[in-house]
Each structure stands twice: as C-alpha cells, then as structure tokens.
Design a protein around this motif. Structure first.
Motif, PDB file in Angstrom:
ATOM      1  N   TRP A  26       0.826  -1.218   0.000  1.00 11.76           N
ATOM      2  CA  TRP A  26       0.000   0.000   0.000  1.00 11.76           C
ATOM      3  C   TRP A  26       0.855   1.260   0.000  1.00 11.76           C
ATOM      4  O   TRP A  26       0.454   2.296  -0.535  1.00 11.76           O
ATOM      5  CB  TRP A  26      -1.005  -0.023   1.157  1.00 11.76           C
ATOM      6  N   CYS A  39      -5.110   5.376  -2.738  1.00  6.05           N
ATOM      7  CA  CYS A  39      -6.183   4.958  -1.832  1.00  6.05           C
ATOM      8  C   CYS A  39      -6.412   5.948  -0.702  1.00  6.05           C
ATOM      9  O   CYS A  39      -7.073   5.622   0.286  1.00  6.05           O
ATOM     10  CB  CYS A  39      -5.882   3.571  -1.271  1.00  6.05           C
ATOM     11  N   THR A  40      -5.866   7.144  -0.837  1.00 10.35           N
ATOM     12  CA  THR A  40      -6.084   8.144   0.209  1.00 10.35           C
ATOM     13  C   THR A  40      -7.555   8.550   0.237  1.00 10.35           C
ATOM     14  O   THR A  40      -8.152   8.796  -0.807  1.00 10.35           O
ATOM     15  CB  THR A  40      -5.206   9.386  -0.068  1.00 10.35           C
ATOM     16  N   LYS A  83      -4.142   7.829   4.530  1.00 11.83           N
ATOM     17  CA  LYS A  83      -3.411   7.196   3.421  1.00 11.83           C
ATOM     18  C   LYS A  83      -3.699   5.691   3.406  1.00 11.83           C
ATOM     19  O   LYS A  83      -4.025   5.097   4.433  1.00 11.83           O
ATOM     20  CB  LYS A  83      -1.899   7.393   3.606  1.00 11.83           C
ATOM     21  N   GLY A  84      -3.487   5.112   2.258  1.00  8.35           N
ATOM     22  CA  GLY A  84      -3.786   3.697   2.078  1.00  8.35           C
ATOM     23  C   GLY A  84      -3.059   2.763   3.031  1.00  8.35           C
ATOM     24  O   GLY A  84      -3.555   1.696   3.365  1.00  8.35           O
ATOM     25  N   TRP A  85      -1.869   3.138   3.473  1.00  2.19           N
ATOM     26  CA  TRP A  85      -1.055   2.231   4.294  1.00  2.19           C
ATOM     27  C   TRP A  85      -1.150   2.534   5.799  1.00  2.19           C
ATOM     28  O   TRP A  85      -0.488   1.887   6.601  1.00  2.19           O
ATOM     29  CB  TRP A  85       0.411   2.302   3.870  1.00  2.19           C
ATOM     30  N   GLU A  86      -1.971   3.486   6.149  1.00  2.00           N
ATOM     31  CA  GLU A  86      -2.037   3.867   7.568  1.00  2.00           C
ATOM     32  C   GLU A  86      -3.039   3.009   8.352  1.00  2.00           C
ATOM     33  O   GLU A  86      -4.037   2.569   7.822  1.00  2.00           O
ATOM     34  CB  GLU A  86      -2.409   5.351   7.683  1.00  2.00           C
ATOM     35  N   MET A  87      -2.750   2.838   9.602  1.00  2.00           N
ATOM     36  CA  MET A  87      -3.668   2.200  10.565  1.00  2.00           C
ATOM     37  C   MET A  87      -4.168   0.838  10.087  1.00  2.00           C
ATOM     38  O   MET A  87      -5.349   0.553  10.159  1.00  2.00           O
ATOM     39  CB  MET A  87      -4.850   3.136  10.843  1.00  2.00           C
ATOM     40  N   MET A  88      -3.250   0.003   9.612  1.00  2.00           N
ATOM     41  CA  MET A  88      -3.654  -1.305   9.090  1.00  2.00           C
ATOM     42  C   MET A  88      -3.723  -2.389  10.180  1.00  2.00           C
ATOM     43  O   MET A  88      -4.402  -3.398   9.991  1.00  2.00           O
ATOM     44  CB  MET A  88      -2.680  -1.743   7.991  1.00  2.00           C
TER      45      MET A  88
END
Lengths: 384, 384
Positions: free
Chosen positions: A39, A46-47, B51-56
């Motif tokens: 990601w 994907c924001t 963002k797409g990679w945050e808080m996954m």
C-alpha cells in the motif's frame, strides 16, 4: 484469542539497536503487516479525505435491507467478487459487519433462532479456527452451543457447521462433513482469494463470510461482509448488527470501498495487482520456510495440490497465510517455540494436538526473517 | 429499536416539489441531523485524510489495557471531559466501543460474569431507554436477564441497574433507585453535556458510558466509550470487545479524536462552541414546542428545574434531545401521530404508558418545522 493476549509480550525491544534480535516475536495472531509495503507503493491512490460534516447519520441507504451500508461499499464488494470470480453475488444480500467475527456471530444467532429446538449445536472440523470456540461460548446463549469437532459430532437435533475454506489453521480446502438433516452451514471464505489459493469455482452457499483484513491487510478497519441467499436470514443478521452495534463505521466503509475499487482496477496488472504482490510474498516465504523445515529434519508442513486458478488462468500452488507446523515429538511444540521467544498458536486451541502449532506468515519481512533464523537454530540436540 | 425499522417508511417524498409536505417524518429514532449545520460552518477544521497504508494493524497501543485504542483518541476523550467537567478520568480506564450500545452490553456481560449466581437481573427505572430491553434479551444469555422497571424490582440475588442521566426518554436527572446488596450500576451519560443539561458535578461512578453521536452528532462513526474504575471490569470489557468485533474501526477513532480536539479548543468560544450551537438550537426548539403544546390544550411536556452549570458558569435550563410528550386521553398517542404521518416512539416501549411518546428533537430544521405544523393542526375536535 490467545494471540491478542500475547501481543503485549512482544512489545519489548524498542530501545535496542537491533530491536528484533532479542525480542519476543509474535506469530500467534495474524496481524497482516505483510501488506503494508504494497500500500505504500500504491502511494496516494487509496487516500481518503472525510470532511467534518460528512457521513453523520446512522443511515446510508434506506432502500437497502442492510440500511447502514454505503452504496459505494455494496457495489465495491460485488465488483471485486465479479472480478475475481470467488463468490456469486447476483441476487444475494450483502450484510456488512465490524469484521467477519461479528458477522459469524450474527449468522450463528440468526440461523439458530430459526430452529424451534434449542440449543443448536455449532461445530467445525478439526483443526479449526481457534476463535470459533470462544466466540460461540462467551455470550452463554441459550439458543446455540459450541460442540467442537464436526468429525466426531453425533448429537441429535439441529446444528450449524462452520466450514472454513481454505482452512485456518492448515490451509486445506474444506466441504461440509456433517451429513445430517436439520443443519445449516456457514462458509468462512476469509482466505479464498488468489494470493492464497487457486480460485477453482464461484461458490454460492446460503451464508458466506469474507473479511477485508485478509484480502488487503486492513485489519484495523474492522470490515467484513456476508453474502446471504435467504432474505429472512439477512434481515435477522441486520437486526443483530442493529442491536449489537447499530451498524458499522461509515469511515471504514468509505475507505474499504475506495480500496476495493482500486484493487479491482489493478487486479489484472502484473506490476500493480495486490494478488500478485501477496502471492509473490507468500510464495517466497513458503519456499524459505520449506527449505529450513527440510534442513531441520524435526518439523513437518502440509503439502498442497496444485490446481487451475480461474483468476490467474493457469495452474498454481497454494500458499496459506498460516503455516501448520508439526513435529515428531509427543510434546508441546508451542512451548519449544516460546523458549525460542517465538509465540505461536498451540494445536490444542484449534481442536487438534499440541504437537502442531499455527504460525502466522503475515508479519513484516524483518520478523519473518528472525523467525526463520530461530527455526533453523533448533536441532535435535538442542531439544533433548 | 422500532425507530430503525420505521426509518424506511419515511423515505417516500423525494420526487415532490416540497418533499416534506406530504411525507411521513421520522421522529422515532434520534438520528442527530441537527448538528450537520454546525460542522458545515466549521469548514475544513475537522477534515481527516487517511493514506492507504495507515492504521492497518489490529493493534494501536500495546501499553494500554485497551490495546486497540489509538493514543490520540484516549487523550482526546480525557481532554474533553477535563474541559467540560462532566466526568472524572484521572486514574480511570477508557474502554472504547462501536458505539455505547456495544459497550453497555460489554459492561453488563462483564459485571454479570463477576457474580457467582446467575442470571443477574438487569433493571432500569421507567420510563427507560427502549433499547435496554432488547439489547439485554436478544443474545438469550444465561448470565443476565432483563427484569424491567427498577422501581418495582423485588427479586433476590445480584442485579445491575442501568441509570441514564439525564434520562432518555424524559430528560430527568437520575440516581440509582434499587438499594439492595449485591448490585452494580452502569451510568449512561449520553446526554450529560452542556447543550442538554446543566453540568452540576463531575461524576466518578464505577462504570460510566458516553457516546460520540450525541455530543457531536456523528452517529455514523459508531464511537462510544466507557470510563471504568476497576481494572478487572475494564479487562473483561476489552475481552468482550475482542471477541465481539476485535476492537473498533481505526478510521472512526482518528476522526473522533480530531473532532473532540477541535471541540475542546473551541468550547469556550461564544461563536464557535458546539455546546453554544446545540444549546441555542435546542432552546429555540423547546420554546417553539412549548408554545404549540400550550396552544393545543391537549398535550403536556415535563418541566425541568434550572440549575447552576459549572461549564457555562451560570444558571441554565435543561433542553433534552427528546420531548416526552403526553396527553390526557387514555389511548395510544403514537397512533394519533402516525395518522398525522409523524413516527414517534410509544411510551410502552420505554416501560411506560402509551399516553406518552418520545419525540426526537434531533432532526434537521425542515423536519422539525413540519412536525410543529402537524402538532399545531391537532385539535380536540380532530381527535374525537
């Protein structure tokens, strides 16, 4: 859910220069860190941005039986299944939940309530997902009761069989094993995606569960969905979600919709597909893991048949997200790993033997690498 | 939860020129639309970008007993309570849930499980929040049982009293009414905020529930929290949240943290405080409502004592989010309103009499205005 209990034990290396070298590593729970790298590479695609006044209502779509689901998410779910070919959604109800854990309980509760005789037995063939036992027991409900291994189930009366395919913990393809009247099945398809297993057909069972966390790695979003054939069952599940949590976070829904749509757009791209990324990552991990396991002469791993994948349009291997690791000793394998500062899930929690453990392959690269080193260091001499 | 069932019935006017003039209006559920105008005025102050990679990850803070709670949200919750003075949080555990509905069930389950004799009785003084009856019954748990009105409760054995203050549906200030040994109280402080009621003290009960939806209007975020004194109870509640939904959406958490922080920063501003906005809005609605009710000579409303508010530093009135409307007839008031295309919650659902209804004052301006018109049109002649 020992994994979550254990999580704190692995939080002890942050001040070291090489924080992992001496740290306890947690491969008990399946926190899907492996996907974060993907990601990040996808950048801003994907924001999501949410204004202060958006999505304030309890309601999303009053024309939908599942009134709290954003139309964007309902469509994105149908879209990704159509693109992958791993579930039939036409004419089916999509019920969204706070993860598939909540939905599994909603489905059990709803199906059980339709039977006139209680408690309804809930079973799953061993080795089964360890959480099934806890999530069907903690409410102490009068209408359903956990009865353990489906293979040895011989009670009279109504039952619900939980069928996880590919199976968690051991990655095998599963069908119902109880062949008695007055039963229902709930299919848990958390891992029926092309990074893990060949997509051989598009299932169309009465109740099928999917979870966002194991497709994309977004475990923190708590999004799962059920594909439900019968309107009454779907209505009961929505009512359960209403009473349990008054629906599902809109913020998570809008983000999941965005991410699923990007997944769909990119899924046929060799360089951008999350399925290519996930498959490549797991393939490498399985190859490294099998190499180390072969060298040790102590441990064993299941082997999986190759099959033609309709999505990749070629025969492919199975690379489960968990390794179901066994050994030849008649003693507790999880203890051995604990001594090596590796937390795993004991086989007994999955209705199996403690000579097996479930090892998560969802960690980030650094943790996986440390795991392999520690695994390789275990020799016949060191354990006797 | 008839309100949510009824929601679909009010979705029928979208093709009219004046869509509300003939439409069924839903004042049964408390969807807090009234606040949307405020957040639009606040512009971009509360916009969040993810963002797409945050808080996954499943996890947020392994040092916190409530491991899935983002530190930002834990701090924002403590911050807003400190600024408003409506709850003691120092040395207390904050347990976050998918709305306070889920947390109320977690608290009942946790407290009940600590008693050795089951089922534990669950009671609330009538008129009570109608959902209490359903949310304590649908799981059919062996360890607790809904026993209705606390005023007439005379069973032996352990009990849990739900104390809602200010009360939903009638806005009164409440204390525990059952004075027996072996009991626990859960305080539901959903409406103990300065827009609704004078803040007279900072309570410090064993278990106190709050909900984001009724402070800011963000019902779609499904964020609630409990302030818990005892570590074992807090641990059990977190374990319930783990089994029920594996925690709470990170996206909702980060947005709630941002919004609560902005609320705290602006809460002393006469022009920007959400408490000033909400108070002003509800004051006007109550004044208009009382005027119409006085003119009809048919209906009645509770009156509320003025009290000194520590937050506003002056004596203020109470303006509840719901009107507990009564009439002098011995027949079903909700039916009368239904004939006028106004959906309300019947008193019997709140453990009271059907000569009362609960009317939501949380709608947007247009719906509230139509309600007043229809209320004013009801005359003694028209009902006989």
């Amino acid at each position: 859910m020992v994994g979550f209990e254990n999580a704190k034990k692995s939080d002890n290396g942050s001040n070291n220069k090489n924080p992992l070298s001496e740290a306890v590593i947690n491969l008990d729970q399946g926190d899907p860190k492996v996907f974060e790298e993907y990601w990040r590479k996808m950048g801003d695609k994907c924001t999501v941005e949410i204004k202060g006044w958006e999505m304030m209502s309890y309601f999303s779509d009053l024309k939908n039986l599942c009134w709290y689901v954003l139309p964007e998410l309902d469509q994105a779910i149908r879209g990704i299944h159509a693109a992958v070919g791993n579930a039939t959604t036409e004419g089916r109800y999509i019920v969204v939940g706070n993860g598939s854990t909540q939905l599994c309980q909603a489905a059990i509760h709803s199906l059980a309530s339709l039977h006139s005789s209680h408690p309804v037995s809930v079973v799953a063939a061993s080795p089964f997902y360890s959480t099934y036992s806890e999530e069907t027991s903690y409410q102490r409900s009068e209408i359903y009761r956990w009865e353990g291994d489906a293979m040895s189930f011989d009670k009279e009366g109504p039952y619900i069989e939980l069928v996880t395919s590919p199976n968690n913990p051991d990655g095998t393809i599963r069908e119902q094993v109880v062949k008695k009247p007055d039963g229902n099945a709930i299919y848990d398809f958390a891992y029926y995606w092309p990074h893990y297993t060949p997509i051989t057909h598009s299932p169309d069972h009465d109740v099928m569960l999917f979870t966002f966390s194991k497709i994309t790695g977004h475990a923190g979003s708590r999004i799962g969905w059920a594909i439900v054939k019968d309107k009454e069952v779907a209505k009961k599940m929505v009512y359960y979600l209403l009473l349990n949590s008054i629906g599902v976070s809109k913020e998570s829904q809008i983000r999941a919709a965005k991410i699923l749509n990007v997944m769909k757009e990119t899924c046929q791209s060799e360089t951008e597909s999350v399925f290519e990324f996930g498959r490549d990552k797991l393939k490498k991990r399985w190859e490294m893991l099998r190499e180390v396991v072969d060298q040790t002469h102590i441990f064993s791993l299941p082997s999986y048949p190759e099959a033609f994948c309709n999505f990749f349009q070629k025969p492919i291997q199975t690379y489960p997200g968990f390794a179901w690791l066994g050994w030849n000793e008649e003693s507790d394998l999880a203890s051995l790993f604990r001594n090596q500062k590796v937390l795993t899930r004991p086989g007994s929690m999955c209705g199996s033997d403690n000579k097996y453990v479930r090892v998560s392959l969802f960690s980030d690269d650094a943790v996986f690498s440390v795991f392999l080193q520690r695994l390789a260091s275990i020799t016949t001499d060191s354990i006797h």
